[in-house]
Write a protein that holds these residues in place. Structure first.
Motif, short mmCIF file in Angstrom:
data_model
loop_
_atom_site.label_atom_id
_atom_site.label_comp_id
_atom_site.label_asym_id
_atom_site.label_seq_id
_atom_site.Cartn_x
_atom_site.Cartn_y
_atom_site.Cartn_z
N ALA A 14 29.77 11.36 -4.98
CA ALA A 14 29.92 11.67 -3.47
C ALA A 14 29.19 13.07 -3.06
CB ALA A 14 31.31 12.03 -3.72
N MET A 15 28.20 12.57 -2.74
CA MET A 15 26.79 13.08 -2.12
C MET A 15 27.35 14.72 -1.12
SD MET A 15 25.22 12.76 -4.32
CE MET A 15 23.98 13.69 -3.44
N SER A 16 28.20 15.37 -0.82
CA SER A 16 28.68 16.29 0.10
C SER A 16 27.99 16.74 0.40
CB SER A 16 30.31 15.60 -0.08
OG SER A 16 30.43 16.64 -1.45
N TRP A 17 28.40 17.72 1.97
CA TRP A 17 26.96 18.62 1.87
C TRP A 17 28.06 19.56 2.10
CZ3 TRP A 17 22.80 18.56 3.00
CH2 TRP A 17 21.78 17.35 3.88
N THR A 18 27.92 21.03 0.09
CA THR A 18 28.43 21.63 -0.23
C THR A 18 27.82 22.41 1.22
OG1 THR A 18 27.36 21.37 -1.73
CG2 THR A 18 28.88 20.91 -1.94
N ASP A 19 28.87 23.73 0.67
CA ASP A 19 27.77 24.98 1.20
C ASP A 19 26.19 25.73 0.84
OD1 ASP A 19 27.73 27.80 2.17
OD2 ASP A 19 28.81 28.67 0.49
N GLU A 20 26.39 24.55 -0.96
CA GLU A 20 24.54 25.62 -1.26
C GLU A 20 24.21 24.53 -0.65
OE1 GLU A 20 25.61 25.42 -5.09
OE2 GLU A 20 27.64 26.14 -4.95
N ARG A 21 24.34 22.93 -1.02
CA ARG A 21 23.59 21.90 -0.36
C ARG A 21 22.73 22.19 1.07
NH1 ARG A 21 23.24 16.90 -1.45
NH2 ARG A 21 24.10 15.90 -1.80
N ILE A 22 23.58 22.60 1.48
CA ILE A 22 23.87 23.44 2.81
C ILE A 22 22.15 24.19 2.79
CG2 ILE A 22 24.69 24.26 4.91
CD1 ILE A 22 27.00 22.26 4.62
N ALA A 23 22.64 25.21 2.17
CA ALA A 23 21.96 26.67 2.00
C ALA A 23 20.70 26.41 1.51
CB ALA A 23 23.08 27.61 0.99
N THR A 24 20.56 25.09 1.35
CA THR A 24 19.21 24.90 0.32
C THR A 24 18.64 24.28 2.01
OG1 THR A 24 19.79 24.58 -2.09
CG2 THR A 24 17.85 22.97 -0.85
N LEU A 25 19.15 23.80 2.51
CA LEU A 25 19.11 22.55 3.33
C LEU A 25 18.05 24.10 4.24
CD1 LEU A 25 18.58 20.75 5.86
CD2 LEU A 25 20.72 20.50 5.89
N MET A 28 15.20 25.75 3.64
CA MET A 28 13.79 24.44 3.03
C MET A 28 13.58 24.69 4.44
SD MET A 28 14.32 22.23 -0.41
CE MET A 28 12.78 22.20 0.00
N TRP A 29 14.45 24.17 5.58
CA TRP A 29 14.15 24.02 6.93
C TRP A 29 13.14 24.66 7.81
CZ3 TRP A 29 15.17 19.44 9.46
CH2 TRP A 29 14.43 18.72 10.67
N GLU A 30 13.92 26.38 7.20
CA GLU A 30 12.94 27.73 8.10
C GLU A 30 12.06 27.67 7.73
OE1 GLU A 30 16.51 30.61 7.89
OE2 GLU A 30 18.34 29.14 9.10
N GLY A 31 12.39 27.53 6.08
CA GLY A 31 11.36 28.07 5.26
C GLY A 31 9.89 26.62 5.97
N GLY A 32 10.08 25.63 6.41
CA GLY A 32 8.68 25.26 7.01
C GLY A 32 8.82 23.26 6.42
N SER A 33 9.59 23.46 5.44
CA SER A 33 9.37 22.03 4.36
C SER A 33 10.33 20.71 5.11
CB SER A 33 10.80 22.01 3.37
OG SER A 33 10.21 23.31 2.52
N THR A 34 9.03 20.65 5.18
CA THR A 34 9.48 19.11 6.47
C THR A 34 10.75 18.65 5.48
OG1 THR A 34 8.78 17.49 5.22
CG2 THR A 34 7.34 18.37 6.46
N ALA A 35 11.27 17.86 6.75
CA ALA A 35 12.98 16.99 6.45
C ALA A 35 12.42 16.00 5.22
CB ALA A 35 13.50 15.76 7.12
N SER A 36 11.78 15.42 5.49
CA SER A 36 11.77 14.18 3.85
C SER A 36 11.69 15.26 3.11
CB SER A 36 10.25 13.89 4.16
OG SER A 36 9.84 12.79 4.86
N GLN A 37 10.71 15.86 2.77
CA GLN A 37 10.63 17.24 1.16
C GLN A 37 12.22 17.54 0.57
OE1 GLN A 37 8.34 20.43 2.46
NE2 GLN A 37 5.84 19.06 0.59
N ILE A 38 12.80 18.36 1.89
CA ILE A 38 14.14 18.58 1.58
C ILE A 38 15.01 17.61 1.33
CG2 ILE A 38 16.53 19.36 2.90
CD1 ILE A 38 14.45 20.67 4.66
N ALA A 39 15.38 16.74 1.99
CA ALA A 39 16.03 15.21 1.29
C ALA A 39 15.21 14.96 -0.02
CB ALA A 39 15.13 14.15 2.03
N GLU A 40 14.23 14.67 -0.12
CA GLU A 40 13.86 14.28 -2.08
C GLU A 40 14.75 15.36 -2.58
OE1 GLU A 40 10.39 13.41 -3.93
OE2 GLU A 40 9.10 13.03 -2.08
N GLU A 41 14.57 16.75 -2.42
CA GLU A 41 15.04 17.90 -2.91
C GLU A 41 16.81 18.05 -2.99
OE1 GLU A 41 12.40 19.94 -4.88
OE2 GLU A 41 14.30 21.04 -5.47
N LEU A 42 16.86 17.53 -1.98
CA LEU A 42 18.70 17.88 -2.15
C LEU A 42 18.96 16.51 -3.25
CD1 LEU A 42 19.60 18.20 0.91
CD2 LEU A 42 19.69 19.50 -0.70
N GLY A 43 18.14 15.72 -2.56
CA GLY A 43 18.56 14.37 -4.08
C GLY A 43 19.45 13.14 -3.03
#
Length: 239
Positions: A14-25, A28-43
């Motif tokens: 159940a991949m849900s947007w937990t606080d931590e995942r959101i934080a990572t998102l 990374m988003w602010e850090g300049g990572s691309t959505a693809s990278q973030i998606a990959e990272e989160l998995g």
DNA sequence: CCCTGATTCGC
DNA sequence: GCGAATCAGG
């Protein structure tokens, strides 16, 4: 007590947007990572999911190729796409979503200073990434983001997010970033030992003095080329 | 053709 | 709220 574990690692199916995942998102988003990278990272999530979530969270669009120069004039609607429905309905599943290509030369984040764009930590004498690579053979719940294209044989993705891993426990992780510490990436996101510089920043800059020196290099007169190639984040992931 | 993010819209 | 599908620019 089986407690010992109780880590966050496998996020169940159940991949849900937990606080931590959101934080990572966010980071990374602010850090300049691309959505693809973030998606990959989160998995477990697609690039679209990341983008969608980012917007819902209120994150803004950074340099977007498309809307970057969206003008404010539009008497007419350049978007006559009335989507007649009957799309998702027909295909609730089975989607060859195109995941992401690790290596993306597109955009390097970095603050917009007039100087040259920061560069990656460089292959420091080659001692950054050669290490472990993946954890977990294959989770039972990895979404079927089949590689539609003929990219590369996707290596077993590590399911542990950017969580505090013993390897980087004492290092500055993505989640440890703040306005006060140097955000210079050491290695690449996803690497087990990926972390950030963490030094006190050079006031007014996202990096410490040392890394500012690397990030903002004056353009040398032609002929005096420097060896180190640039780019901090969206660089070629050396997997 | 590849990528990117934005947006829409069914769920 | 979520995310696939689609759009649209580079």
């Amino acid at each position: 007590m089986q407690a010992a574990a109780s880590r966050h690692e496998i996020q169940d199916c159940a991949m849900s947007w937990t606080d931590e995942r959101i934080a990572t998102l966010k980071k990374m988003w602010e850090g300049g990572s691309t959505a693809s990278q973030i998606a990959e990272e989160l998995g477990g999530v697609s690039r679209n999911a990341v983008i969608g979530k980012a917007h819902r969270l209120g994150l803004k669009s950074r340099p977007s190729p498309v809307k970057a120069n969206e003008k404010k004039k539009a008497p007419a609607k350049p978007k006559p796409a009335p989507k007649p429905a009957a799309k998702k309905t027909a295909k609730p599943a089975a989607k060859p979503a195109a995941p992401a290509a690790p290596a993306k030369p597109a955009a390097a984040p970095a603050p917009k200073q007039d100087a040259a764009i920061p560069s990656q930590p460089l292959p420091n004498k080659g001692s950054d990434l050669p290490k472990i690579v993946s954890v977990g053979p294959g989770a039972s719940c990895v979404r079927v983001r089949a590689i539609s294209r003929h990219r590369s044989p996707r290596p077993p993705r590590r399911l542990v997010p950017a969580k505090p891993s013993p390897e980087i426990a004492d290092k500055t992780s993505l989640l440890d970033l703040s306005d006060k510490v140097c955000r210079w990436p050491m290695g690449h996101p996803g690497e087990p030992d990926f972390h950030f510089c963490g030094e006190a920043v050079n006031p007014g800059f996202p990096y410490c003095v040392e890394h500012c020196g690397r990030a903002y290099q004056a353009q040398l007169p032609r002929g005096a080329r420097r060896p180190p190639p640039p780019l901090p984040f969206g660089g070629p992931r050396v997997r």
